[in-house]
Motif scaffolding. Sequence first.
Motif, short mmCIF file in Angstrom:
data_model
loop_
_atom_site.label_atom_id
_atom_site.label_comp_id
_atom_site.label_asym_id
_atom_site.label_seq_id
_atom_site.Cartn_x
_atom_site.Cartn_y
_atom_site.Cartn_z
N UNK A 116 11.57 -41.15 155.62
CA UNK A 116 11.13 -41.63 154.31
C UNK A 116 12.23 -42.43 153.64
N UNK A 117 11.89 -42.99 152.50
CA UNK A 117 12.80 -43.89 151.79
C UNK A 117 12.66 -43.61 150.30
N UNK A 118 13.79 -43.60 149.60
CA UNK A 118 13.81 -43.48 148.14
C UNK A 118 14.51 -44.71 147.59
N UNK A 119 13.96 -45.27 146.52
CA UNK A 119 14.62 -46.39 145.88
C UNK A 119 14.20 -46.51 144.44
N UNK A 120 15.12 -46.97 143.63
CA UNK A 120 14.83 -47.21 142.21
C UNK A 120 14.66 -48.71 142.03
N UNK A 121 13.53 -49.09 141.46
CA UNK A 121 13.23 -50.48 141.15
C UNK A 121 13.19 -50.62 139.64
N UNK A 122 13.94 -51.57 139.11
CA UNK A 122 13.91 -51.86 137.68
C UNK A 122 13.10 -53.13 137.50
N UNK A 123 12.03 -53.04 136.73
CA UNK A 123 11.15 -54.18 136.50
C UNK A 123 11.34 -54.64 135.06
N UNK A 124 11.74 -55.88 134.89
CA UNK A 124 12.00 -56.38 133.54
C UNK A 124 13.48 -56.24 133.22
N UNK A 125 13.77 -56.23 131.94
CA UNK A 125 15.16 -56.18 131.50
C UNK A 125 15.67 -54.75 131.48
N UNK A 126 16.98 -54.61 131.76
CA UNK A 126 17.60 -53.30 131.69
C UNK A 126 18.37 -53.19 130.38
N UNK A 127 18.35 -52.00 129.84
CA UNK A 127 19.14 -51.72 128.65
C UNK A 127 19.78 -50.37 128.87
N UNK A 128 21.09 -50.35 129.04
CA UNK A 128 21.84 -49.12 129.32
C UNK A 128 21.28 -48.39 130.53
N UNK A 129 20.85 -49.15 131.55
CA UNK A 129 20.36 -48.54 132.77
C UNK A 129 18.90 -48.17 132.77
N UNK A 130 18.23 -48.23 131.64
CA UNK A 130 16.82 -47.86 131.55
C UNK A 130 15.99 -49.11 131.30
N UNK A 131 14.84 -49.18 131.93
CA UNK A 131 13.94 -50.32 131.75
C UNK A 131 13.56 -50.47 130.28
N UNK A 132 13.67 -51.67 129.79
CA UNK A 132 13.30 -51.93 128.40
C UNK A 132 12.10 -52.87 128.36
N UNK A 133 11.15 -52.58 127.52
CA UNK A 133 10.03 -53.49 127.32
C UNK A 133 8.98 -53.42 128.41
N UNK A 134 8.15 -54.44 128.46
CA UNK A 134 7.04 -54.50 129.41
C UNK A 134 7.55 -54.77 130.81
#
Length: 145
Positions: free
Chosen positions: A51-69
């Motif tokens: 299996x595979x684990x990965x974090x995808x950030x879609x859109x802008x990042x703010x302090x490591x957390x996805x911000x906005x739509x």
Amino acid sequence: CAHNRHCIFGEIANGIMIPNEIGAIIDKWWNKLPQKFPPVEIDYCVIMPNHFHGIIVIGEKEAGIKAGAHAGVPLQKIIQWFKTMTTNDHIKWKKQNRTPRSSGGLWQRNYYEHIIRKEEDLYNTRKYITENALKWHLDSEFPKN
């Protein structure tokens, strides 16, 4: 997860994941996600034997957390492209190496997703990914479990 959870992406040795050629295919296409989907950023990931684990950030990042739509890129489309590209390369690899083609493809049909909204959740998810190979024998995806 790999189709039928077969351990085909590599192996764990002394708590370290050693990807094989198929694991290298997964890594290659994971790293191409931001080129294909410009609003996407990739974060921590780990290739495991089945299996595979990965974090995808879609859109802008703010302090490591996805911000906005999500900037108009559905996660389903990203995952579909990733699975298609890795599967196509896997088929080419099998033909080049004269390996019999298995039925069912490379991946299982669905995937698990979790939306990370808080810094603590991001930290815990990154920690889980980082320690995944060390705890392989305890993992629910470990074949003997």
